[in-house]
Design an enzyme around this catalytic site. Structure first.
Site, mmCIF file in Angstrom:
data_model
loop_
_atom_site.group_PDB
_atom_site.id
_atom_site.type_symbol
_atom_site.label_atom_id
_atom_site.label_comp_id
_atom_site.label_asym_id
_atom_site.label_seq_id
_atom_site.Cartn_x
_atom_site.Cartn_y
_atom_site.Cartn_z
ATOM 1 N N GLY A 126 -25.339 53.255 -127.056
ATOM 2 C CA GLY A 126 -26.381 52.322 -127.504
ATOM 3 C C GLY A 126 -27.654 53.052 -127.869
ATOM 4 O O GLY A 126 -28.625 53.023 -127.103
ATOM 5 N N SER A 183 -28.730 53.341 -131.729
ATOM 6 C CA SER A 183 -29.321 52.722 -132.919
ATOM 7 C C SER A 183 -29.811 51.300 -132.637
ATOM 8 O O SER A 183 -29.235 50.575 -131.830
ATOM 9 C CB SER A 183 -28.285 52.654 -134.039
ATOM 10 O OG SER A 183 -27.752 53.919 -134.279
ATOM 11 N N SER A 219 -20.336 50.901 -131.594
ATOM 12 C CA SER A 219 -18.882 50.986 -131.748
ATOM 13 C C SER A 219 -18.196 50.689 -130.417
ATOM 14 O O SER A 219 -18.556 51.268 -129.388
ATOM 15 C CB SER A 219 -18.468 52.395 -132.189
ATOM 16 O OG SER A 219 -19.152 52.790 -133.337
ATOM 17 N N GLU A 223 -21.454 65.792 -129.754
ATOM 18 C CA GLU A 223 -21.159 64.693 -130.669
ATOM 19 C C GLU A 223 -20.936 65.184 -132.094
ATOM 20 O O GLU A 223 -20.184 64.590 -132.861
ATOM 21 C CB GLU A 223 -22.313 63.674 -130.643
ATOM 22 C CG GLU A 223 -22.000 62.459 -131.492
ATOM 23 C CD GLU A 223 -23.024 61.344 -131.412
ATOM 24 O OE1 GLU A 223 -23.874 61.368 -130.501
ATOM 25 O OE2 GLU A 223 -22.982 60.458 -132.268
HETATM 26 C C1 LIG Z 1 -18.949 54.286 -138.430
HETATM 27 C C2 LIG Z 1 -20.272 54.280 -137.712
HETATM 28 C C3 LIG Z 1 -20.288 54.213 -136.327
HETATM 29 C C4 LIG Z 1 -21.516 54.166 -135.642
HETATM 30 N N1 LIG Z 1 -21.488 54.033 -134.274
HETATM 31 C C5 LIG Z 1 -22.660 53.968 -133.604
HETATM 32 C C6 LIG Z 1 -22.662 53.791 -132.182
HETATM 33 O O1 LIG Z 1 -21.601 53.667 -131.553
HETATM 34 N N2 LIG Z 1 -23.839 53.735 -131.537
HETATM 35 C C7 LIG Z 1 -25.032 53.859 -132.188
HETATM 36 O O2 LIG Z 1 -26.067 53.857 -131.523
HETATM 37 N N3 LIG Z 1 -25.074 53.996 -133.549
HETATM 38 C C8 LIG Z 1 -23.919 54.051 -134.262
HETATM 39 N N4 LIG Z 1 -23.936 54.173 -135.635
HETATM 40 C C9 LIG Z 1 -25.227 54.145 -136.340
HETATM 41 C C10 LIG Z 1 -25.633 55.476 -136.920
HETATM 42 O O3 LIG Z 1 -25.962 56.401 -135.907
HETATM 43 C C11 LIG Z 1 -26.808 55.195 -137.872
HETATM 44 O O4 LIG Z 1 -26.274 54.455 -138.955
HETATM 45 C C12 LIG Z 1 -27.442 56.455 -138.390
HETATM 46 O O5 LIG Z 1 -28.122 57.134 -137.371
HETATM 47 C C13 LIG Z 1 -28.450 56.145 -139.528
HETATM 48 O O6 LIG Z 1 -29.360 55.173 -139.133
HETATM 49 P P1 LIG Z 1 -29.620 53.851 -140.033
HETATM 50 O O7 LIG Z 1 -28.305 53.246 -140.360
HETATM 51 O O8 LIG Z 1 -30.624 53.025 -139.330
HETATM 52 O O9 LIG Z 1 -30.225 54.409 -141.403
HETATM 53 P P2 LIG Z 1 -31.734 54.848 -141.660
HETATM 54 O O10 LIG Z 1 -32.194 55.744 -140.576
HETATM 55 O O11 LIG Z 1 -32.538 53.634 -141.954
HETATM 56 O O12 LIG Z 1 -31.574 55.716 -142.976
HETATM 57 C C14 LIG Z 1 -31.448 55.117 -144.273
HETATM 58 C C15 LIG Z 1 -31.396 56.243 -145.303
HETATM 59 O O13 LIG Z 1 -32.649 56.988 -145.270
HETATM 60 C C16 LIG Z 1 -32.392 58.378 -145.068
HETATM 61 N N5 LIG Z 1 -33.426 58.959 -144.196
HETATM 62 C C17 LIG Z 1 -33.883 58.430 -143.023
HETATM 63 N N6 LIG Z 1 -34.791 59.275 -142.468
HETATM 64 C C18 LIG Z 1 -34.891 60.346 -143.294
HETATM 65 C C19 LIG Z 1 -35.653 61.565 -143.249
HETATM 66 N N7 LIG Z 1 -36.483 61.830 -142.242
HETATM 67 N N8 LIG Z 1 -35.489 62.438 -144.250
HETATM 68 C C20 LIG Z 1 -34.629 62.182 -145.293
HETATM 69 N N9 LIG Z 1 -33.893 61.038 -145.385
HETATM 70 C C21 LIG Z 1 -34.009 60.143 -144.393
HETATM 71 C C22 LIG Z 1 -31.038 58.435 -144.364
HETATM 72 O O14 LIG Z 1 -30.405 59.674 -144.596
HETATM 73 C C23 LIG Z 1 -30.291 57.273 -145.019
HETATM 74 O O15 LIG Z 1 -29.735 57.680 -146.249
HETATM 75 C C24 LIG Z 1 -22.744 54.213 -136.351
HETATM 76 C C25 LIG Z 1 -22.721 54.301 -137.757
HETATM 77 C C26 LIG Z 1 -21.500 54.320 -138.435
HETATM 78 C C27 LIG Z 1 -21.520 54.396 -139.943
#
Ligand SMILES: Cc1cc2nc3c(=O)[nH]c(=O)nc-3n(C[C@H](O)[C@H](O)[C@H](O)COP(=O)(O)OP(=O)(O)OC[C@H]3O[C@@H](n4cnc5c(N)ncnc54)[C@H](O)[C@@H]3O)c2cc1C
Length: 387
Positions: free
Chosen positions: A132, A134, A166, A251
């Site tokens: 947990g 995100s 997940s 990880e």
């Molecule tokens: C299959 C899958 C399983 C997952 N499982 C889990 C889980 O079990 N537990 C959990 O906690 N999370 C989980 N996640 C979430 C995952 O960790 C996040 O999706 C990821 O960290 C990106 O965060 P966000 O989706 O909020 O995107 P954002 O952080 O909002 O990013 C959006 C876009 O902006 C870009 N960006 C953001 N900051 C920067 C920067 N500083 N410089 C350049 N570009 C940037 C990113 O690269 C991306 O393209 C999972 C995701 C997927 C796809």
């Protein structure tokens, strides 16, 4: 690359015997229980029965010391077992987070009570965890998590919303990162803490988020004044950021950042091998994938060796995840092209068509989960002193 990636040394010959034993087990287990190889099986194939059978072979909790109920084996041996499981698309999702991440984290930061409660059951394949981290407004920038932990008598009360969690609907507990001190804008990474929260605690609502495929994998987990006793705080309150950081090498560096679509690569290889009319372009495309796979495996095994020696590997892990997951996406697009005539359908009885359909739907997530490629490039640049 010197300093960025640990020295690459071939896997020791004795691991070949272990690899052969895992292959034999997987062939017999599949034959008996009828599971089908899946792309991304570490995310999508949840099968507690398989996890328990794997544990009976001594292949779960391999790096947990025997005094904590584990197998006391090396990260390199675990690496070999993990490679085989992924390459065969075996149903490993149930134990994945516990075995990869929670076991090592509890060994490093957990209390005696937490270790006694969880480590033996992680090693016996009976205890599954989710992560947990995100939140709706905090993904890449985790320091902005809004979930709050407030001190109360005998523990903490945690309130907030986690997302993309997940497997939370199948898991016993999850690791939660929460803010436990007021945000200091100049020191945003301070004042965060890690909690282990049982998922059937009063005040928890687990809401499904369906995938494009219709599968239930993700969840939104809402915590409303959830009481967490003191003995479920992981490590030291306020040290959450540093603790999470040290878990990331586990990880990010593993074979699952290279081998998620491996059953598809194998199926396409078999198709090419069985055809007497393969053009040069196809052979070069496939050959390039195999050459890159070989290099990436060496990199990933070098991190497993560094972890075995207790050496820091955060930077190399970020590098492997960035290169490895782009490679995985290339495997999917190239294989889809190489097998263009296959009938692609998730329900297809044609294995190749089903694998391509699964891979195309899962591939966009490869470079997001566990830290996006853009963010990892920033981490690597910082490690090289470039920013
Ligand atoms: C299959 C899958 C399983 C997952 N499982 C889990 C889980 O079990 N537990 C959990 O906690 N999370 C989980 N996640 C979430 C995952 O960790 C996040 O999706 C990821 O960290 C990106 O965060 P966000 O989706 O909020 O995107 P954002 O952080 O909002 O990013 C959006 C876009 O902006 C870009 N960006 C953001 N900051 C920067 C920067 N500083 N410089 C350049 N570009 C940037 C990113 O690269 C991306 O393209 C999972 C995701 C997927 C796809």
């Amino acid at each position: 690359m010197i300093g960025l990636v640990p020295e690459v040394i071939p896997l020791p010959p004795e691991t070949a015997e272990l690899r052969a034993a895992v292959r034999d087990f997987l062939a017999a287990d599949r034959n008996r229980y009828g599971w089908e190889p899946r792309v991304d099986s570490w995310i999508s194939s949840w099968d507690p029965g398989f996890s328990r059978r794997l544990a009976q072979q001594g292949w779960l909790g391999m790096t947990i010391p025997t005094e904590h109920g584990g197998q006391g084996r090396s990260h390199l041996e675990r690496f070999v077992v993990t490679e085989e499981l992924l390459a065969h698309g075996a149903p490993v999702a149930a134990h994945w987070v516990s075995d990869r991440q929670v076991g090592p984290a509890l060994l490093k930061h957990g209390s005696t009570t937490q270790r006694e409660r969880y480590l033996p059951r992680i090693a016996s394949g009976e205890c599954y965890f989710a992560i947990g981290m995100s939140e709706p407004e905090a993904g890449s920038d985790l320091a902005s998590v809004r979930t709050r932990g407030v001190r109360v008598d005998g523990g903490w009360e945690v309130t907030g919303t986690k997302v993309w969690t997940s497997g939370a609907h199948h898991s016993e507990a999850f690791f939660v990162l929460a803010r436990t001190e007021d945000l200091d804008p100049k020191h945003r990474h301070e004042g965060l803490s890690q909690f282990l929260i049982t998922l059937n605690s009063p005040g928890i609502d687990i809401r499904p988020i369906k995938l494009l495929t219709g599968q239930h994998h993700f969840n939104e987990v809402v915590l409303d004044h959830v009481f967490v006793p003191d003995d479920m705080v992981v490590g030291t309150p306020g040290e959450g950021w540093r603790q999470v950081g040290s878990e990331l090498s586990f990880e990010r560096s593993g074979p699952e950042r290279i081998l998620s679509p491996q059953p598809l690569l194998d199926a396409v290889g078999a198709q090419l091998a069985g055809s007497d009319d393969v053009d040069d372009h196809s052979l070069v495309t496939f050959g390039n994938l195999v050459a890159d796979l070989t290099t990436l495996r060496h990199l990933s095994s070098s991190v497993a060796r560094a972890l075995s020696n207790d050496e820091p590997a955060d930077l190399a892990a970020a590098l492997i995840k960035e290169i490895g997951t782009s490679f995985e996406q290339r495997v999917v697009s190239d294989c889809a092209e190489l097998a263009a005539h296959a009938h692609t359908d998730l329900e297809s009885s044609d294995t190749l068509g089903r694998l391509i359909a699964e891979a195309l739907l899962h591939a966009p997530g490869f470079t997001l989960r566990g830290g996006t490629s853009e963010v990892l490039r920033g981490v690597i640049a910082r490690g090289l002193g470039l920013r």
